[in-house]
Design an enzyme around this catalytic site. Structure first.
Site, short mmCIF file in Angstrom:
data_model
loop_
_atom_site.label_atom_id
_atom_site.label_comp_id
_atom_site.label_asym_id
_atom_site.label_seq_id
_atom_site.Cartn_x
_atom_site.Cartn_y
_atom_site.Cartn_z
N SER A 98 0.47 -1.71 -0.12
CA SER A 98 -0.11 -0.25 -0.61
C SER A 98 0.67 1.49 -0.03
O SER A 98 0.38 2.07 -0.80
CB SER A 98 -0.86 0.12 1.25
OG SER A 98 -1.85 -0.91 1.25
N ALA A 148 6.91 3.28 7.06
CA ALA A 148 6.64 4.38 7.97
C ALA A 148 5.75 4.05 9.03
O ALA A 148 5.55 4.05 10.27
CB ALA A 148 6.88 5.44 7.59
N ARG A 162 2.93 2.04 9.92
CA ARG A 162 3.10 0.67 11.48
C ARG A 162 4.70 0.53 12.34
O ARG A 162 4.72 0.24 13.33
CB ARG A 162 3.63 -0.87 10.42
CG ARG A 162 1.54 -0.94 9.64
CD ARG A 162 1.94 -2.78 10.15
NE ARG A 162 0.29 -3.02 9.35
CZ ARG A 162 -0.50 -3.02 9.71
NH1 ARG A 162 -0.79 -2.78 11.72
NH2 ARG A 162 -1.84 -2.89 9.30
N ASP A 218 -4.10 -0.76 -5.40
CA ASP A 218 -2.60 -0.35 -5.49
C ASP A 218 -2.05 -1.62 -5.48
O ASP A 218 -0.74 -1.75 -5.21
CB ASP A 218 -2.47 0.20 -3.66
CG ASP A 218 -2.93 -0.16 -2.78
OD1 ASP A 218 -4.24 -1.18 -3.27
OD2 ASP A 218 -2.87 -0.33 -1.32
N HIS A 219 -3.17 -2.96 -5.04
CA HIS A 219 -1.88 -4.44 -5.46
C HIS A 219 -3.57 -6.00 -4.89
O HIS A 219 -4.00 -5.02 -4.67
CB HIS A 219 -0.85 -4.71 -3.62
CG HIS A 219 -1.16 -4.17 -2.66
ND1 HIS A 219 -2.47 -5.03 -2.46
CD2 HIS A 219 -0.81 -3.03 -1.64
CE1 HIS A 219 -2.56 -4.30 -0.79
NE2 HIS A 219 -1.66 -3.24 -0.73
#
Length: 512
Positions: free
Chosen positions: A64, A260, A262, A440-441
């Site tokens: 993501s 960043a 998590r 996004d994936h």
């Protein structure tokens, strides 16, 4: 009275990939009358979201953060994973001044070095090779007391794969004669991003104070005990190895995760003197090192600082005096704001944001609808206001529920999105707006690993759909050759705006 806008809407269906395989494909197995009708009626194609198409090495699956960076940048963005991977290959990693200085400080001041991070080859938040390299660096620098605090994955890789990663790491420690694994905990606790501070507290107390729910004789024993309790890697409860180790004032703590979102909460737990999430008791300051820049205002040493992206979509539209809205539920809010804006935290002029709280459940398979209907209500209100030139909305369901590995719950997540799409299409049609739908994936289209036949909880390398919902006549410029970096130029073409020079992606639509 302000004129009404001809709103364009980008819908990002997180984790909605495409596969021709029907079996164990939650998207294909779901009842999706709206999705089917949109595909039959409107222009559609497939685009690529992994590997070199999004700035990652080889066949590395997308994620993501990477996806939204590429979506907003309008160019292929070289990722932190790739930067660090390249430096491991040429040896520059071992010359990194921030990392070297931290180890020299530990040696000069007789301090311990603590290394924490997610140990797997998932490549989404971290990579085991980088943690191996950090251990090697401590050996080269002659560090004496090196302690490892490892997070188990089971989400971006197989649910029960921790043993193989730990075995490889223990072999590395034996070869070097350096390092000791002192704690194990699942990423569910250590990598929360949704302000569930009770989870972070479990990880903090384990790493900082050596306070654990369980005690094991080795890291492999810790995993064995967890499996006997019915836990998979993601959910392994706090476990100390042999004798609990605590962090002392001034010890070096190096965080080896590079993504960043998590990394922020656990970083704050160790560095924010005024932490509000939970009570730590006496605050113990450390020499905390971030592998990458988790947040600018943390003001912490960063081994690999972010490079600035100029003229990303949001900034470009803002400079043109246009209005835009970013809307998502909590789990994907950072993606449609921070990541989509090229790592810029603050909203641009003319950019509004709406955050819909994600439901407070242990795992999202328990509520596969998540907050999709509340999100849709807020989105419809924004569409009907006709105050925005562009709205960007992320639906989290197919990714977040897909990560659970539960097929029936993920089917329910897909059907929830389908219901919402029907409402959104109707609202956009009423204002003569246009919709670009993509993802996004991939994730939900593969719920079982076809090679191992185990539950599949990770992202995929599959392409994702692209649908242009409009009464306007258009063609797909290069069918099935596009990538996420082409989405921003496509949106600008829909708005009849020339793309900036920095955007090397191309519009996927040619208008007649």
């Amino acid at each position: 009275m302000k004129s009404k806008k001809q709103t364009k809407l980008l819908l990002i269906l997180d984790g909605w990939g495409y596969s021709e395989t029907i079996q164990n494909n939650a998207i294909a197995l779901a009842n999706t009358p709206v999705w089917d009708k949109l595909n039959q009626t409107f222009l559609h194609s497939l685009i690529h979201t992994s590997g070199k198409d999004v700035g990652l090495p080889g066949k590395q699956m997308g994620n993501s953060e990477v996806g939204h960076l590429n979506l907003g940048a309008g160019r292929i963005v070289k990722q932190d994973f790739t930067r660090i991977y390249n430096e491991l290959q040429n040896g520059d990693f071992f010359r990194n001044p921030i990392l070297k200085n931290s180890l020299e400080y530990a040696n000069d001041n007789n301090k311990a070095v603590h290394i924490m991070g997610l140990l797997s080859d998932g490549g989404v938040h971290s990579h085991e090779e980088q943690i191996h390299a950090m251990l090697e660096m401590t050996h080269k620098q002659g560090c004496k007391n090196v302690y490892l605090h490892l997070f188990t994955d089971g989400r971006d890789c197989a649910q029960k794969s921790a043993e193989k990663y730990i075995q490889k790491f223990e072999e590395k420690m034996a070869i070097l004669g350096t390092g000791e694994i002192v704690s194990i905990i699942g990423r569910y606790f250590s990598m929360d991003r949704d302000n569930r501070w009770s989870r972070i507290r479990c990880a903090y107390e384990l790493i900082a104070k050596g306070k654990a729910k369980f005690l094991a004789q080795s890291a492999l024993h810790a995993v064995e005990l967890a499996y006997a309790r019915g836990e998979t890697d993601e959910f392994i409860q706090s476990t100390s190895i042999k004798i609990p180790i605590s962090i002392k004032k001034g010890d070096v703590l190096i965080f080896m995760n590079y993504r960043a979102d998590r990394a922020r909460q656990i970083t704050r737990a160790f560095t924010d003197e005024n932490l509000q999430g939970f009570s730590r008791g006496t605050f113990v300051p450390t020499q905390f090192i971030c592998l990458t820049e988790y947040k600018k205002d943390f003001n912490l040493p960063v081994a690999y600082p972010s490079s600035k992206l100029n003229n990303v979509l949001g900034k470009y539209l803002s400079n043109l005096g246009m209005t835009q809205l970013r809307i998502a539920e909590t789990e994907k809010y950072a993606h449609v704001t921070f990541f989509l804006n090229g790592g810029v935290e603050q909203a641009f002029n003319g950019e509004d944001r709406i955050l819909i709280p994600s439901p407070d459940v242990a795992t999202y398979d328990l509520q596969p609808e998540m907050s999709a209907f509340e999100l849709t209500d807020a989105l419809i209100e924004s569409i009907e206001s006709q105050k925005y030139d562009l709205i960007i909305c992320n639906f989290a369901n197919t990714d977040m529920v897909g990560h659970s590995g539960k097929l029936n719950a993920t089917i329910k997540a897909v059907e929830t999105i389908d219901s919402c799409l029907g409402i959104i299409h109707k609202a956009m049609f009423a204002i003569s707006g246009e919709i670009l739908i993509t993802a996004d994936h991939g994730n939900a289209e593969q719920m079982i690993n076809p090679k191992t036949h185990e539950v599949h909880t990770a992202h995929t390398n599959n392409p994702v759909p692209l649908i242009f919902v409009s009464e306007r006549k258009a063609d797909i410029s290069e069918p099935e050759k596009g990538a996420l970096s082409d989405i921003a130029p496509t949106l600008l073409a829909m708005m009849d705006i020339e793309k900036p020079n920095e955007m090397t992606g191309n519009s996927l639509l040619t208008f007649k």
